[in-house]
Design a protein around this motif. Structure first.
Motif, short mmCIF file in Angstrom:
data_model
loop_
_atom_site.label_atom_id
_atom_site.label_comp_id
_atom_site.label_asym_id
_atom_site.label_seq_id
_atom_site.Cartn_x
_atom_site.Cartn_y
_atom_site.Cartn_z
N SER A 1 1.01 -1.30 -0.04
CA SER A 1 -0.06 0.18 0.04
C SER A 1 0.89 1.17 0.14
CB SER A 1 -0.95 0.11 1.25
OG SER A 1 -1.75 -1.16 1.24
N ILE B 1 -7.71 -0.82 -3.09
CA ILE B 1 -8.14 -1.69 -1.93
C ILE B 1 -8.61 -0.84 -0.76
CG2 ILE B 1 -6.88 -3.58 -2.68
CD1 ILE B 1 -5.95 -1.85 0.53
N SER B 2 -9.26 -1.53 0.29
CA SER B 2 -9.32 -0.86 1.58
C SER B 2 -9.12 -1.71 2.59
CB SER B 2 -10.78 -0.57 1.73
OG SER B 2 -11.05 0.56 0.98
N GLU B 3 -8.66 -1.29 3.99
CA GLU B 3 -8.32 -2.14 4.99
C GLU B 3 -9.61 -2.71 5.65
OE1 GLU B 3 -5.32 -0.41 7.34
OE2 GLU B 3 -3.90 -0.20 5.62
N THR C 1 3.05 -4.03 8.31
CA THR C 1 2.10 -3.63 7.38
C THR C 1 1.62 -2.41 7.47
OG1 THR C 1 0.33 -4.85 8.38
CG2 THR C 1 1.62 -6.16 6.97
N HIS D 1 -1.37 -2.03 7.98
CA HIS D 1 -2.28 -2.16 9.29
C HIS D 1 -1.90 -1.55 10.62
CE1 HIS D 1 -3.54 -6.19 6.62
NE2 HIS D 1 -3.92 -4.83 6.01
N ASP E 1 -6.54 -6.60 4.03
CA ASP E 1 -6.81 -5.70 3.12
C ASP E 1 -8.30 -6.50 1.81
OD1 ASP E 1 -4.79 -4.01 3.44
OD2 ASP E 1 -3.57 -5.07 2.00
N SER E 2 -8.93 -5.59 1.48
CA SER E 2 -10.05 -6.31 0.77
C SER E 2 -9.77 -7.13 -0.42
CB SER E 2 -10.89 -4.89 0.39
OG SER E 2 -10.32 -4.10 -0.50
N ARG F 1 -7.02 2.81 -0.20
CA ARG F 1 -5.61 2.84 -0.64
C ARG F 1 -5.24 2.24 -1.68
NH1 ARG F 1 -2.95 4.08 4.27
NH2 ARG F 1 -3.68 3.45 6.19
#
Length: 338
Positions: free
Chosen positions: A78, A96-98, A126, A128, A170-171, A194
């Motif tokens: 990301s 993507i999205s978390e 990460t 995250h 991640d999605s 992201r």
């Protein structure tokens, strides 16, 4: 000699990546993954071969990129403001999205404040972790465990086995792995959108980085990137927990309408019509009106670029779509880039 010249002189592009369904993995038909396919295309663009390095942890990938142990990283990274201080990113290839992940049968949190009473674990190194650090500024009581040995797939396994209460994925990872863990649920999105991109070491030598920029602009313009994403993620729109029951219903109600077209198109190119019908079912459930979020449509879910390649003017016309899909299967039997 600059970096690009060195790569061409050696004939090998060395890339850091990680073993994951979203990046690089070995299937029955050989290596695959979106990152793998992108790197192979870039190597073809450069007319060189590839070599892959797979460190044990995500943090090690970033560390080895910074120390110049490979030409770049292609590992589902990301783009964040913190990382921009250490890396150069060519154009992003995926959005993507978390997501905060929980398990069925347990407390489903509504927002980050609900996480303070459970065991939350995330992968060290990460984005995250950066997300959690920012959340802690407004939720001081928020706690989590940083795992330096497992990847996201490993933490999803722990969550499925009820060994932890929550994790972050991640999605795109959840999209591919959720079929194996039907009891895992997305509680809420924990980050803004992201973008994923390759990561290059910051350097005065921009030769290889600039070539990567040219490459990504090219595959976006000619829709090759769109086709690759559809290849790796398009099938997931049809994954349902009641898939077998759905198939039986569609077999009785939908297939009879199109079986003659599948047979005729397959006969024209001398392959089994059932293969063509199976691809059509995977893509659209034999629904001529099917449309995906990425813009592919019709019985064979053709992208606009693929439709143009095989002479299809109306992707929603079942005959055009099926015959176009058959022609594409004949030309590119290993791709299925609908």
């Amino acid at each position: 000699m600059n970096q690009l010249e060195q790569v061409k002189e050696s004939g090998v592009l060395t890339v850091l990546t990680r073993y994951d369904p979203t990046t690089y993995y070995e299937s029955a038909n050989g290596f695959s993954g979106l990152e793998y396919d992108l790197v192979q295309l870039f190597a073809e663009h450069l007319q060189v071969k590839t070599a892959y390095i797979l460190p044990d942890t995500f943090a090690a990938i970033l560390q080895k990129t910074r120390s110049g142990e490979a030409d770049f990283s292609a590992a589902g990274i990301s783009i964040t403001e913190e990382r921009k201080q250490h890396f150069l990113f060519p154009p992003a290839y995926q959005q993507i999205s978390e997501q905060l992940i929980c398990r069925s049968g347990t407390h489903r949190p509504k927002d980050a404040k609900d996480l303070v009473n459970g065991i939350l674990e995330a992968v060290k190194g990460t984005s995250h972790m950066q997300t959690l650090e920012k959340l802690k500024q407004s939720i001081p009581e928020l706690q989590w465990q940083s795992n330096a040995t497992l990847d996201t797939d490993g933490l999803l396994y722990l969550l499925n086995e009820r060994l932890i209460d929550y994790t972050i994925a991640d999605s795109n990872q959840m999209t591919l792995i959720r079929r194996f863990y039907p009891k895992l649920n997305v509680a809420f999105y924990i980050s803004p959108i992201r973008y994923l991109a390759w990561a290059f070491k910051k350097s005065d030598d921009l030769s290889l980085y600039n070539e990567a920029v040219i490459f990504f602009n090219k595959i976006k313009k000619n829709h090759r990137l769109e086709q690759l994403i559809e290849r790796h993620y398009g099938h997931t729109r049809n994954i349902k927990y009641v898939g077998n029951c759905t198939f039986r219903l569609h077999f009785q109600s939908h297939l009879p309408q199109y079986q003659a077209l599948f047979q005729s198109a397959a006969d024209q190119h001398e392959f089994d019509w059932r293969l063509l019908a199976a691809i059509g079912y995977q893509e659209s459930h034999w629904n001529k009106h099917a449309v995906s979020p990425t813009g592919v449509k019709g019985s064979m879910m053709l992208t606009q670029a693929t439709a143009s390649q095989v002479g299809v003017a109306d992707r929603t016309d079942p005959r055009e779509s099926i015959f176009g899909g058959a022609l594409y299967l004949l030309k590119f039997p290993n791709n299925y880039l609908w």
